[in-house]
Design a protein around this motif. Sequence first.
Motif, PDB file in Angstrom:
ATOM      1  N   ALA A 210       0.821  -1.208   0.000  1.00  0.00           N
ATOM      2  CA  ALA A 210       0.000   0.000   0.000  1.00  0.00           C
ATOM      3  C   ALA A 210       0.857   1.262   0.000  1.00  0.00           C
ATOM      4  CB  ALA A 210      -0.925  -0.001   1.214  1.00  0.00           C
ATOM      5  N   ILE A 211       1.929   1.259   0.779  1.00  0.00           N
ATOM      6  CA  ILE A 211       2.822   2.418   0.812  1.00  0.00           C
ATOM      7  C   ILE A 211       3.477   2.624  -0.550  1.00  0.00           C
ATOM      8  CG2 ILE A 211       4.944   3.352   1.820  1.00  0.00           C
ATOM      9  CD1 ILE A 211       4.159   1.858   4.424  1.00  0.00           C
ATOM     10  N   ALA A 212       3.961   1.541  -1.144  1.00  0.00           N
ATOM     11  CA  ALA A 212       4.624   1.638  -2.439  1.00  0.00           C
ATOM     12  C   ALA A 212       3.667   2.110  -3.524  1.00  0.00           C
ATOM     13  CB  ALA A 212       5.229   0.283  -2.810  1.00  0.00           C
ATOM     14  N   GLU A 213       2.452   1.561  -3.536  1.00  0.00           N
ATOM     15  CA  GLU A 213       1.476   1.929  -4.560  1.00  0.00           C
ATOM     16  C   GLU A 213       0.951   3.346  -4.360  1.00  0.00           C
ATOM     17  OE1 GLU A 213       0.236  -0.454  -7.433  1.00  0.00           O
ATOM     18  OE2 GLU A 213       2.323  -0.217  -6.824  1.00  0.00           O
ATOM     19  N   THR A 214       0.808   3.756  -3.121  1.00  0.00           N
ATOM     20  CA  THR A 214       0.362   5.128  -2.856  1.00  0.00           C
ATOM     21  C   THR A 214       1.402   6.127  -3.324  1.00  0.00           C
ATOM     22  OG1 THR A 214      -0.980   4.450  -0.952  1.00  0.00           O
ATOM     23  CG2 THR A 214      -0.313   6.761  -1.048  1.00  0.00           C
ATOM     24  N   GLU A 215       2.649   5.836  -3.055  1.00  0.00           N
ATOM     25  CA  GLU A 215       3.722   6.738  -3.501  1.00  0.00           C
ATOM     26  C   GLU A 215       3.803   6.774  -5.023  1.00  0.00           C
ATOM     27  OE1 GLU A 215       8.320   7.790  -2.323  1.00  0.00           O
ATOM     28  OE2 GLU A 215       7.585   5.754  -1.985  1.00  0.00           O
ATOM     29  N   ARG A 216       3.607   5.637  -5.666  1.00  0.00           N
ATOM     30  CA  ARG A 216       3.732   5.563  -7.131  1.00  0.00           C
ATOM     31  C   ARG A 216       2.521   6.155  -7.836  1.00  0.00           C
ATOM     32  NH1 ARG A 216       2.348   1.951 -11.344  1.00  0.00           N
ATOM     33  NH2 ARG A 216       1.174   0.604  -9.910  1.00  0.00           N
TER      34      ARG A 216
ATOM     35  N   VAL B  72      -8.143   6.366  -0.728  1.00  0.00           N
ATOM     36  CA  VAL B  72      -7.812   4.968  -0.446  1.00  0.00           C
ATOM     37  C   VAL B  72      -8.977   4.328   0.292  1.00  0.00           C
ATOM     38  CG1 VAL B  72      -6.409   3.452   0.994  1.00  0.00           C
ATOM     39  CG2 VAL B  72      -5.306   5.133  -0.455  1.00  0.00           C
ATOM     40  N   LEU B  73      -9.428   3.175  -0.201  1.00  0.00           N
ATOM     41  CA  LEU B  73     -10.361   2.340   0.548  1.00  0.00           C
ATOM     42  C   LEU B  73      -9.515   1.404   1.386  1.00  0.00           C
ATOM     43  CD1 LEU B  73     -12.482   3.516  -1.372  1.00  0.00           C
ATOM     44  CD2 LEU B  73     -13.506   1.247  -1.490  1.00  0.00           C
TER      45      LEU B  73
ATOM     46  N   LEU C 275      -1.211   2.297   9.432  1.00  0.00           N
ATOM     47  CA  LEU C 275      -0.806   2.476   8.035  1.00  0.00           C
ATOM     48  C   LEU C 275      -1.288   3.809   7.475  1.00  0.00           C
ATOM     49  CD1 LEU C 275       0.332   1.364   5.349  1.00  0.00           C
ATOM     50  CD2 LEU C 275      -1.900   0.267   4.993  1.00  0.00           C
ATOM     51  N   MET C 276      -2.449   4.254   7.900  1.00  0.00           N
ATOM     52  CA  MET C 276      -3.033   5.482   7.371  1.00  0.00           C
ATOM     53  C   MET C 276      -2.049   6.651   7.484  1.00  0.00           C
ATOM     54  SD  MET C 276      -6.744   7.112   8.325  1.00  0.00           S
ATOM     55  CE  MET C 276      -6.485   6.920  10.091  1.00  0.00           C
ATOM     56  N   HIS C 277      -1.374   6.753   8.609  1.00  0.00           N
ATOM     57  CA  HIS C 277      -0.427   7.856   8.799  1.00  0.00           C
ATOM     58  C   HIS C 277       0.791   7.689   7.896  1.00  0.00           C
ATOM     59  CE1 HIS C 277      -2.886   9.076  12.174  1.00  0.00           C
ATOM     60  NE2 HIS C 277      -2.782   7.858  12.685  1.00  0.00           N
ATOM     61  N   ARG C 278       1.209   6.453   7.673  1.00  0.00           N
ATOM     62  CA  ARG C 278       2.345   6.193   6.774  1.00  0.00           C
ATOM     63  C   ARG C 278       1.993   6.573   5.341  1.00  0.00           C
ATOM     64  NH1 ARG C 278       5.436   1.834   8.645  1.00  0.00           N
ATOM     65  NH2 ARG C 278       6.708   2.114   6.759  1.00  0.00           N
ATOM     66  N   LEU C 279       0.755   6.292   4.949  1.00  0.00           N
ATOM     67  CA  LEU C 279       0.314   6.616   3.584  1.00  0.00           C
ATOM     68  C   LEU C 279       0.329   8.119   3.357  1.00  0.00           C
ATOM     69  CD1 LEU C 279      -2.673   4.138   3.093  1.00  0.00           C
ATOM     70  CD2 LEU C 279      -0.293   3.857   2.373  1.00  0.00           C
ATOM     71  N   ARG C 280      -0.065   8.875   4.363  1.00  0.00           N
ATOM     72  CA  ARG C 280      -0.108  10.335   4.213  1.00  0.00           C
ATOM     73  C   ARG C 280       1.284  10.958   4.218  1.00  0.00           C
ATOM     74  NH1 ARG C 280      -5.475  10.838   7.830  1.00  0.00           N
ATOM     75  NH2 ARG C 280      -6.997  10.858   6.120  1.00  0.00           N
TER      76      ARG C 280
ATOM     77  N   ALA D  57       1.787  10.685   0.516  1.00  0.00           N
ATOM     78  CA  ALA D  57       0.735  11.370  -0.246  1.00  0.00           C
ATOM     79  C   ALA D  57      -0.037  12.254   0.725  1.00  0.00           C
ATOM     80  CB  ALA D  57      -0.187  10.375  -0.942  1.00  0.00           C
ATOM     81  N   PRO D  58       0.461  13.456   1.031  1.00  0.00           N
ATOM     82  CA  PRO D  58      -0.114  14.303   2.081  1.00  0.00           C
ATOM     83  C   PRO D  58      -1.574  14.690   1.864  1.00  0.00           C
ATOM     84  CG  PRO D  58       2.087  15.064   1.492  1.00  0.00           C
ATOM     85  CD  PRO D  58       1.715  14.030   0.491  1.00  0.00           C
ATOM     86  N   GLU D  59      -2.020  14.746   0.612  1.00  0.00           N
ATOM     87  CA  GLU D  59      -3.402  15.157   0.324  1.00  0.00           C
ATOM     88  C   GLU D  59      -4.369  13.979   0.265  1.00  0.00           C
ATOM     89  OE1 GLU D  59      -4.276  18.358   0.159  1.00  0.00           O
ATOM     90  OE2 GLU D  59      -2.181  18.787   0.655  1.00  0.00           O
ATOM     91  N   LEU D  60      -3.912  12.816   0.657  1.00  0.00           N
ATOM     92  CA  LEU D  60      -4.712  11.600   0.535  1.00  0.00           C
ATOM     93  C   LEU D  60      -5.917  11.599   1.472  1.00  0.00           C
ATOM     94  CD1 LEU D  60      -4.707   8.690  -0.758  1.00  0.00           C
ATOM     95  CD2 LEU D  60      -3.553   7.947   1.335  1.00  0.00           C
ATOM     96  N   ASP D  61      -7.072  11.171   0.941  1.00  0.00           N
ATOM     97  CA  ASP D  61      -8.256  10.936   1.757  1.00  0.00           C
ATOM     98  C   ASP D  61      -8.422   9.431   1.961  1.00  0.00           C
ATOM     99  OD1 ASP D  61      -9.108  13.611   2.119  1.00  0.00           O
ATOM    100  OD2 ASP D  61      -9.912  13.632   0.083  1.00  0.00           O
ATOM    101  N   VAL D  62      -9.014   9.065   3.085  1.00  0.00           N
ATOM    102  CA  VAL D  62      -9.137   7.647   3.452  1.00  0.00           C
ATOM    103  C   VAL D  62     -10.572   7.322   3.831  1.00  0.00           C
ATOM    104  CG1 VAL D  62      -8.405   5.845   5.055  1.00  0.00           C
ATOM    105  CG2 VAL D  62      -6.751   7.553   4.252  1.00  0.00           C
ATOM    106  N   LEU D  63     -11.096   6.270   3.220  1.00  0.00           N
ATOM    107  CA  LEU D  63     -12.398   5.721   3.574  1.00  0.00           C
ATOM    108  C   LEU D  63     -12.148   4.318   4.107  1.00  0.00           C
ATOM    109  CD1 LEU D  63     -15.614   5.864   1.348  1.00  0.00           C
ATOM    110  CD2 LEU D  63     -15.122   3.960   2.875  1.00  0.00           C
TER     111      LEU D  63
END
Length: 222
Positions: free
Chosen positions: A39-45, A51-52, A65-70, A73-79
């Motif tokens: 998820a981290i790799a794909e979010t960065e790419r 993200v669901l 993980l949610m915090h790692r994803l942001r 990708a700082p503007e990422l929204d999470v559902l």
Amino acid sequence: MIKVLIVDDDFMVAKVHAGFIQRTPGFAVVGAAHTGAQAIAETERLQPDLVLLDIHLPDINGLDLMHRLREVAPELDVLVISAAREVETVRRALRGGIVHYLIKPFSQADLQERLEHYRSAYQGLDLAKDVAEQSDVNRVFGLDRVERPLPKGCSAETLKLVEAALATAPGDLSAAEVAEQLGTSRVSARRYLEYLHDEGALDVRLKYGVGRPERRYVVKRR
């Protein structure tokens, strides 16, 4: 088009959710990940908009993980989409800034309703204007269908007359002009007009002259 990344440890569940999303206008699935590391790799790419996110992943808790994803990708929204029903888990997810929490199992209609709200509320708030009105904020928090009580001394019948006067006017109107049309006081007309403005139904234009600018009201274009 809103780009969506699905993060779920179950390959088949992720595929079903992808089908739900692809049938929702305005959304496109750009990828899927089945572990936190993926998820981290794909979010960065991919830099998705949304993200669901499942909570139960084999290598990390989804809320951690949610915090790692942001971070990537700082503007990422999470559902969040999860079978986890613990109240503390839901609270923690809310504190983490999710846009919604959907408990498994759910239907296509359930997910589409949340996605459509996200598209109209969150995405609309980002793109529509630089300054938010209260009505814009209400829409983000799902309060757009909840009407505030009328001000003290106001009636629903008179409110409808004020709305009709504005709807049929060739341009903007002042509180004095509305009062003259309806046979009410200027103070009373102003109260209804400000209520409608706070609800997001009217725009206010200032007319400058001698003394204080005159507030003039016009029906907001949708």
